[in-house]
Every structure is written in structure tokens, then in C-alpha cells.
Design a protein around this motif. Structure first.
Motif, mmCIF file in Angstrom:
data_model
loop_
_atom_site.group_PDB
_atom_site.id
_atom_site.type_symbol
_atom_site.label_atom_id
_atom_site.label_comp_id
_atom_site.label_asym_id
_atom_site.label_seq_id
_atom_site.Cartn_x
_atom_site.Cartn_y
_atom_site.Cartn_z
ATOM 1 N N ALA A 1 1.870 20.191 -14.261
ATOM 2 C CA ALA A 1 1.455 20.946 -16.199
ATOM 3 C C ALA A 1 0.783 21.580 -16.391
ATOM 4 O O ALA A 1 0.367 21.968 -16.880
ATOM 5 C CB ALA A 1 1.624 18.893 -16.688
ATOM 6 N N ILE A 2 -0.362 21.576 -14.815
ATOM 7 C CA ILE A 2 -1.407 22.678 -14.947
ATOM 8 C C ILE A 2 -1.413 24.300 -15.049
ATOM 9 O O ILE A 2 -1.359 24.769 -15.712
ATOM 10 C CB ILE A 2 -2.474 21.960 -14.457
ATOM 11 C CG1 ILE A 2 -3.056 20.803 -14.851
ATOM 12 C CG2 ILE A 2 -3.870 23.313 -14.297
ATOM 13 C CD1 ILE A 2 -4.381 20.096 -13.797
ATOM 14 N N SER A 3 0.106 23.780 -13.556
ATOM 15 C CA SER A 3 0.121 25.448 -14.186
ATOM 16 C C SER A 3 0.835 25.780 -14.434
ATOM 17 O O SER A 3 1.309 26.836 -14.952
ATOM 18 C CB SER A 3 1.151 25.607 -12.629
ATOM 19 O OG SER A 3 2.659 24.791 -11.857
ATOM 20 N N LEU B 1 0.810 -0.688 0.498
ATOM 21 C CA LEU B 1 -0.170 0.206 0.664
ATOM 22 C C LEU B 1 0.964 1.371 0.135
ATOM 23 O O LEU B 1 1.166 1.943 -0.565
ATOM 24 C CB LEU B 1 -0.894 0.017 1.773
ATOM 25 C CG LEU B 1 -1.273 1.037 0.881
ATOM 26 C CD1 LEU B 1 -2.886 1.259 0.221
ATOM 27 C CD2 LEU B 1 -2.852 0.893 2.584
ATOM 28 N N PHE B 2 1.773 1.332 0.826
ATOM 29 C CA PHE B 2 2.619 2.680 0.687
ATOM 30 C C PHE B 2 3.217 3.111 -0.588
ATOM 31 O O PHE B 2 3.592 4.025 -1.054
ATOM 32 C CB PHE B 2 3.602 2.161 1.642
ATOM 33 C CG PHE B 2 4.510 3.477 2.006
ATOM 34 C CD1 PHE B 2 4.152 4.201 2.439
ATOM 35 C CD2 PHE B 2 6.126 3.308 1.377
ATOM 36 C CE1 PHE B 2 4.892 5.400 3.017
ATOM 37 C CE2 PHE B 2 6.971 4.498 1.506
ATOM 38 C CZ PHE B 2 6.486 5.230 2.462
ATOM 39 N N PRO B 3 4.062 1.915 -1.303
ATOM 40 C CA PRO B 3 4.564 2.345 -2.656
ATOM 41 C C PRO B 3 3.411 2.806 -3.543
ATOM 42 O O PRO B 3 3.442 3.965 -4.329
ATOM 43 C CB PRO B 3 5.275 1.029 -3.014
ATOM 44 C CG PRO B 3 5.749 0.200 -2.028
ATOM 45 C CD PRO B 3 4.819 1.045 -1.502
ATOM 46 N N ILE B 4 2.309 2.724 -3.107
ATOM 47 C CA ILE B 4 1.103 2.980 -4.134
ATOM 48 C C ILE B 4 0.036 4.477 -3.960
ATOM 49 O O ILE B 4 -0.025 5.057 -5.063
ATOM 50 C CB ILE B 4 0.038 1.750 -3.987
ATOM 51 C CG1 ILE B 4 0.060 0.620 -4.675
ATOM 52 C CG2 ILE B 4 -1.087 2.330 -5.241
ATOM 53 C CD1 ILE B 4 -0.666 -0.590 -5.137
ATOM 54 N N VAL B 5 1.078 4.441 -2.710
ATOM 55 C CA VAL B 5 0.387 6.074 -1.934
ATOM 56 C C VAL B 5 1.747 7.151 -2.904
ATOM 57 O O VAL B 5 1.350 7.827 -3.070
ATOM 58 C CB VAL B 5 0.028 5.964 -0.305
ATOM 59 C CG1 VAL B 5 -0.515 7.277 -0.445
ATOM 60 C CG2 VAL B 5 -1.647 5.513 -0.438
ATOM 61 N N VAL B 6 2.701 6.077 -2.623
ATOM 62 C CA VAL B 6 4.159 7.793 -2.693
ATOM 63 C C VAL B 6 3.480 7.367 -4.471
ATOM 64 O O VAL B 6 3.711 8.508 -5.060
ATOM 65 C CB VAL B 6 4.857 6.994 -2.575
ATOM 66 C CG1 VAL B 6 6.460 7.482 -2.653
ATOM 67 C CG2 VAL B 6 5.384 6.962 -0.577
ATOM 68 N N VAL C 1 0.237 13.170 -8.380
ATOM 69 C CA VAL C 1 -0.936 14.750 -8.506
ATOM 70 C C VAL C 1 0.059 15.292 -8.368
ATOM 71 O O VAL C 1 -0.073 16.568 -8.631
ATOM 72 C CB VAL C 1 -1.637 13.864 -7.432
ATOM 73 C CG1 VAL C 1 -2.176 15.503 -6.265
ATOM 74 C CG2 VAL C 1 -2.472 13.316 -6.915
ATOM 75 N N VAL C 2 1.559 15.781 -8.305
ATOM 76 C CA VAL C 2 2.683 16.378 -7.836
ATOM 77 C C VAL C 2 2.707 16.838 -9.135
ATOM 78 O O VAL C 2 2.666 17.642 -9.587
ATOM 79 C CB VAL C 2 3.609 16.348 -7.168
ATOM 80 C CG1 VAL C 2 4.130 17.282 -7.282
ATOM 81 C CG2 VAL C 2 3.110 15.990 -5.843
#
Length: 102
Positions: free
Chosen positions: A23-25, A6-11, A17-18
């Protein structure tokens, strides 16, 4: 699902997301008008005047070149001579003689 998976998936999701926010900014920043380079800048205004003078000289050269060129240009079309050759040997009898033994 074990916690070690679970931890590597969350990372990885956080990193995605970052990267997406970055990219959006940058995309939004590209849509803003650039205030640094305007026609009121003296260096740009000087180059624009120089380009206008160069364009005017090119137009004058083009007008002079078209004035000195003859007005009527005729195009002459010539067809290539046709090449006809008669066969030097007739192959009609070769197949008839192939089956015969003399």
C-alpha cells in the motif's frame, strides 16, 4: 503460549506487513508525475486545439444570445388571492347541549 498458536500469529503479522508495504509503495507511486501524457504529445495537442475551438464557438454563441435578448426584464409580483370562509355552523352550543337530557 503454545507453539501451535504462535505460528498463525506470526504468519498473519507477516501478511499485514507485506500488505502495508504494498500500500505504501502504491501511494508513493501516485505522487509521482506522469511522464507519459504531456502537452507535447501530438494526439493531446490536437484534442486541446479542438477543445479550444469549441470553447471559442460556445463563447460566441453566448455573446450572440445575450446581444439579442432584451436588456431590461421586469418581474411582476402578484399575490395570490386570500381565501376567507366563514364557518357555516357554530360549534359553541354543541358542548353545552351535550350534558342535557331532554
Amino acid at each position: 503460549m503454545p507453539r501451535k498458536h504462535l505460528f498463525p500469529i506470526v504468519v498473519l503479522l507477516a501478511a499485514a506487513v507485506v500488505a502495508g508495504l504494498l500500500a505504501i509503495s502504491r501511494t508513493v507511486a501516485l505522487g509521482r508525475p506522469a511522464n507519459a501524457a504531456t502537452a507535447s504529445d501530438p494526439a493531446i495537442a490536437f484534442r486541446l486545439k479542438k477543445l479550444d475551438r469549441f470553447e471559442q464557438s460556445l463563447r460566441q454563441q453566448l455573446a450572440h444570445a445575450t446581444a439579442t435578448r432584451p436588456a431590461t426584464v421586469t418581474t411582476v409580483y402578484r399575490h395570490a388571492p386570500s381565501v376567507t370562509s366563514a364557518p357555516s355552523h357554530s360549534f359553541e352550543n354543541d358542548h353545552e347541549d351535550a350534558g342535557r337530557d331532554d
